[in-house]
Design an enzyme around this catalytic site. Sequence first.
Site, PDB file in Angstrom:
ATOM      1  N   CYS A  50       0.829  -1.208   0.000  1.00 21.50           N
ATOM      2  CA  CYS A  50       0.000   0.000   0.000  1.00 21.50           C
ATOM      3  C   CYS A  50       0.863   1.258   0.000  1.00 21.50           C
ATOM      4  O   CYS A  50       1.979   1.247  -0.547  1.00 21.50           O
ATOM      5  CB  CYS A  50      -0.971  -0.014   1.172  1.00 21.50           C
ATOM      6  SG  CYS A  50      -2.312   1.187   0.995  1.00 21.50           S
ATOM      7  N   ASP A  62      -3.591   1.384   9.878  1.00 23.32           N
ATOM      8  CA  ASP A  62      -4.775   2.235  10.059  1.00 23.32           C
ATOM      9  C   ASP A  62      -5.214   2.202  11.506  1.00 23.32           C
ATOM     10  O   ASP A  62      -5.820   3.147  12.002  1.00 23.32           O
ATOM     11  CB  ASP A  62      -5.915   1.761   9.152  1.00 23.32           C
ATOM     12  CG  ASP A  62      -5.822   2.449   7.812  1.00 23.32           C
ATOM     13  OD1 ASP A  62      -4.881   2.112   7.061  1.00 23.32           O
ATOM     14  OD2 ASP A  62      -6.648   3.339   7.537  1.00 23.32           O
ATOM     15  N   LYS A  89      -4.007  -2.143   5.120  1.00 18.92           N
ATOM     16  CA  LYS A  89      -4.547  -2.454   3.789  1.00 18.92           C
ATOM     17  C   LYS A  89      -4.698  -3.962   3.562  1.00 18.92           C
ATOM     18  O   LYS A  89      -3.824  -4.740   3.939  1.00 18.92           O
ATOM     19  CB  LYS A  89      -3.608  -1.844   2.743  1.00 18.92           C
ATOM     20  CG  LYS A  89      -4.002  -2.014   1.296  1.00 18.92           C
ATOM     21  CD  LYS A  89      -5.415  -1.557   0.986  1.00 18.92           C
ATOM     22  CE  LYS A  89      -5.682  -0.121   1.379  1.00 18.92           C
ATOM     23  NZ  LYS A  89      -7.129   0.207   1.409  1.00 18.92           N
TER      24      LYS A  89
HETATM   25  C1  RUB Z   1      -3.958   3.254   3.400  1.00 18.86           C
HETATM   26  C2  RUB Z   1      -3.181   2.277   4.208  1.00 18.86           C
HETATM   27  C3  RUB Z   1      -1.904   2.774   4.843  1.00 18.86           C
HETATM   28  C4  RUB Z   1      -2.215   3.275   6.261  1.00 18.86           C
HETATM   29  C5  RUB Z   1      -1.040   4.020   6.868  1.00 18.86           C
HETATM   30  O1  RUB Z   1      -5.217   2.781   3.016  1.00 18.86           O
HETATM   31  O2  RUB Z   1      -3.576   1.153   4.410  1.00 18.86           O
HETATM   32  O3  RUB Z   1      -0.978   1.732   4.947  1.00 18.86           O
HETATM   33  O4  RUB Z   1      -3.337   4.145   6.236  1.00 18.86           O
HETATM   34  O5  RUB Z   1      -0.757   5.162   6.105  1.00 18.86           O
HETATM   35  P1  RUB Z   1      -6.179   3.709   2.126  1.00 18.86           P
HETATM   36  P2  RUB Z   1       0.024   6.420   6.741  1.00 18.86           P
HETATM   37  O6  RUB Z   1      -5.443   4.043   0.882  1.00 18.86           O
HETATM   38  O7  RUB Z   1      -7.380   2.859   1.903  1.00 18.86           O
HETATM   39  O8  RUB Z   1      -6.503   4.949   2.950  1.00 18.86           O
HETATM   40  O9  RUB Z   1       1.297   5.885   7.293  1.00 18.86           O
HETATM   41  O10 RUB Z   1       0.228   7.351   5.578  1.00 18.86           O
HETATM   42  O11 RUB Z   1      -0.858   7.003   7.793  1.00 18.86           O
END
Ligand code: RUB
Length: 328
Positions: free
Chosen positions: A133, A202, A213
């Site tokens: 992701c 998340d 993800k």
């Molecule tokens: C995004 C995702 C990222 C986490 C962490 O999913 O799974 O790995 O949100 O991201 P989506 P960060 O694209 O469905 O939002 O480290 O940027 O917070």
Amino acid sequence: MKTNVFVKNLAKQIKTMRVRGAGEIARQAVEALKITAVRSNAKATDDLTIELEAAAHTLLGTRPTAVSLPNGIRYVMYRVRDAATKTTDVNMLRKVVIRSSNEFIENSRTAVDRIGQIGSKRIVDGDVVMTHCNSTSAIAILRSAKDDGKRVSAIVTESRPFWQGKLTARTLNNLGIPVTYIVDSAMRYFMNKADKVVVGADAVAANGAVINKIGTSLMALAAHEARTQFLVAAETYKFSPETMVGELVEIEERNPSEVLPEKERRGLKMIKVRNPSFDVTPPEYVDAIVTERGVIPPQAAILILQESFGKIPLEELMEYRTIPAIEE
Ligand code: RUB
């Protein structure tokens, strides 16, 4: 109470994933609370509070899994509620919103940088890091490792159906980090070429389970089998306080059209498409979680939660939580 246009637009952008990634969703939601306060014509603190509650409610109904969203809103709204018991001056309350929003956003950015610096210590010269992701925090670790003079390269999965892997691959490319870009189903095939896995989150549950993800738990399984270290980069505002009392983190299920367009499904009555956006990686498959407060074993997630939320009464915690998305 109606939500203002700015908040409505942001809510739409989050739902449609033009604004995405757990950290960014939280920062933008908190910024929207600030803008609500700045633009409000409220003359009384009660009226401003009602406007902010309406905005918070709309934002909480966008995506259910990223715990950073309710935690960011809690950060501001607890301070608003506390201040509202002490002042009747609407401008004072407005200042509380501005100050606490700015504070959350700044702390969030600093946390990502700290995770980069702390996580970089776990990377050794020549490491090949697999990621899934598009995580700002996971990328921060690779960026820091490169800045620290280590030669790192990455294996990046496409992350279907939304292709967030393309964003990651492009960012790493622009940082001068060599990337091997693969389809999701090749993750096990390439696992023994990786020295480490680094992914974002998340949400992190009280037992150390990591929600990220869809496909992350498969990557963890493949890493476990190949004895490849599995690291998670997560700011502490992604830790879920509700899970301290046994609640589960809701897994968002998105529109089937992201997987198979409606026109290709037409007439195929026996086919049902499922599109869960996240999955749960059990703590047994996580070697460590890199937070801005240091590297912890997943089993120590409860300590972070107690430190952050231990003093907040349960009913208050439950008040600001993600709610199922409202179709408009
Ligand atoms: C995004 C995702 C990222 C986490 C962490 O999913 O799974 O790995 O949100 O991201 P989506 P960060 O694209 O469905 O939002 O480290 O940027 O917070």
